[in-house]
Design an enzyme around this catalytic site. Sequence first.
Site, mmCIF file in Angstrom:
data_model
loop_
_atom_site.group_PDB
_atom_site.id
_atom_site.type_symbol
_atom_site.label_atom_id
_atom_site.label_comp_id
_atom_site.label_asym_id
_atom_site.label_seq_id
_atom_site.Cartn_x
_atom_site.Cartn_y
_atom_site.Cartn_z
ATOM 1 C CB SER A 152 -3.394 4.250 2.002
ATOM 2 O OG SER A 152 -3.584 5.213 3.563
ATOM 3 C CG ASP A 317 2.582 5.595 -2.138
ATOM 4 O OD1 ASP A 317 3.046 6.059 -1.120
ATOM 5 O OD2 ASP A 317 1.202 4.780 -1.897
ATOM 6 C CG HIS A 350 -0.313 7.336 0.228
ATOM 7 N ND1 HIS A 350 -0.053 6.283 -0.213
ATOM 8 C CD2 HIS A 350 -1.394 7.751 0.776
ATOM 9 C CE1 HIS A 350 -0.940 5.355 0.533
ATOM 10 N NE2 HIS A 350 -1.149 6.142 1.456
#
Lengths: 377, 377
Positions: A152, A317, A350
Amino acid sequence: MSTSVGIVSAQRASFDTPLVCKSGAVLSRYELVYETYGTLNADRSNAVLVCHALSGNHHVAGYYADNPKNVGWWDTMIGPGKPVDTNKFFVIGVNNLGGCHGSTGPASINPETGKPYGSQFPVVTVEDWVASQARLADQLGIRQFAAVMGGSLGGMQAMQWALSFPDRVRHVLTIAAAPRLTAENIAFNDVARNAILTDPDFHGGDFYEHGVVPVRGLRLARMLGHITYLSDDVMADKFGRSLRSGKLGYGYGVEFEIESYLRYQGDKFAGYFDANTYLLMTKALDYFDPARDFDDDLDRAFAAARAAFLVISFSTDWRFSPERSRAIVNALLHNRRDVSYAEITSAHGHDSFLLQHEHYHDVVRAYLERAWNEVAA
Amino acid sequence: MSTSVGIVSAQRASFDTPLVCKSGAVLSRYELVYETYGTLNADRSNAVLVCHALSGNHHVAGYYADNPKNVGWWDTMIGPGKPVDTNKFFVIGVNNLGGCHGSTGPASINPETGKPYGSQFPVVTVEDWVASQARLADQLGIRQFAAVMGGSLGGMQAMQWALSFPDRVRHVLTIAAAPRLTAENIAFNDVARNAILTDPDFHGGDFYEHGVVPVRGLRLARMLGHITYLSDDVMADKFGRSLRSGKLGYGYGVEFEIESYLRYQGDKFAGYFDANTYLLMTKALDYFDPARDFDDDLDRAFAAARAAFLVISFSTDWRFSPERSRAIVNALLHNRRDVSYAEITSAHGHDSFLLQHEHYHDVVRAYLERAWNEVAA
């Protein structure tokens, strides 16, 4: 087979050379807290830097002697015999500048005023973080990292390493990331920020002096974040439409299990996380955009990179979709860089990058074995 | 070619028979405001009821004499020569019970206390709305609707009509809807509700007496809602990463165009919408679940339906995805009901149902021409 790095403890590094941030703001001095696992080899070539995401910190693996339940956030990934094998690599986790886990941040005392920085703490960027991490590497005598990795926002920092310091990183592992946020991503961040900014207890960022915390805003920000970290499917599987009490209450208290989960996550987060850190982390996400200085041409942005890349995305995601990872891969390929790509089939959205997943971990393990062969060669 | 229904004005109907809500709460008397367009035919067989969604109201088409810019929210769909042709049909728009546009709602005076209902207004459900709409139909002398139609939450009401009053509706048009919300849908609603509930100006729902409005909460709720009504693509096309001032500001004010848009929408909404209405509307969405009473078996839930259905979904609607509409279609087919289905390719996400779109409008037009032939036969 896989074991823990065991008891760890945080260390602290101080920096007296002023850091000029991308915004122009200057931090005259600052501290970074970090942890290390494994042993730095004689030629200092086996170091791996782990960059954290929005709510992460330097406690990446192992646990604390006085709190064995406080296990590092990527402990499944890092340790002896684990994909990032601490029998081979010297792994560093560092709390980002502006964080709220020990590194200098908005809650720290501003030496110029004797009060917490609060609203005076600069909006730091991914570039600023990478610059500060490079100084930590200098202090540790690490000229070049075997790898810089993260998921991320951490994946963005790893990417930025290849752009800011092309000769200081051999491998970049960028996981569940994107070359920049979409308008929708920014929109979600902006709602979260507004929840904090408009909380009467925020006091323009100087709530420390008022002895309060903008709990309501932080709570909302975290609840919203959580929705976007999970997939629709996993929420349906885990919570569905189950009711806590088995029947409808016709009121505005907690009724559905998903509400209970979100409020619990929100309350927990608001109990320890700093509101100003949340703001600046989301802003760093919004600002990250290496193509901006190259007429939005990501190919040109990546021309500076020299590292080999492993790019990983997760099928469900929707915050940082596989499509966004493929944009990174394409830009690297157009520059004839060495790039591997894996799209992992995972139900967990995610959040997948934080979870144990055999295929995902095997990919990282195999990739780092190759990096290790270079170190050992 | 298509023209407006022209100047319209709202009407008001009063009901003195107590309405027992699904929750058990009783409204001893209430009023509904509504508008009508076109002419009811002699045998009262050409009436079309339009149900509104979360932030909608009874002003569906035309404009007001004293405010020509206040055009009905579905004016592109309804009028002379339009898909819902007011040369043929007698169209009714009604503000839902609990609304904030004239029908009895939380801001109305509770006859038992002489003060606004506020927190005492019952949590009404889709079933309650349909029951109240049926009483309005009684007053207007309409035994059976040619069609009941709506998008989103309005589509749920249209569906419920076929279940609550199978012999009082010949055609149901359910657009951009779902047989029930997913955990993710509920989660978004819960964050929005929490923004309102935790606003210090909410005062447990009795803010009217304090002379304040929970503007911050309403604003956040609307900003979040807007993100989920749009598609990622349309946000990228419309706003992308454009900056209002052309450069980064390194602060927490409005920087990206998408932020400016969302905050504007939030401010506008908070200026006119009632916070309690927002809460109860989202709760009605969460509660709607005709399969709940049938062991989650939607086929059995729809066994009562007699109406013919037109189900429409939009390709980029991730809030109420085409998959959810297909679940309605399948349940109807399993009951051998007459059902037509169209998945419209549109870039505009959930909001598509409100927008002018040739294919979408052609589908509605063609379907209602068939309904008209029955009326005229």
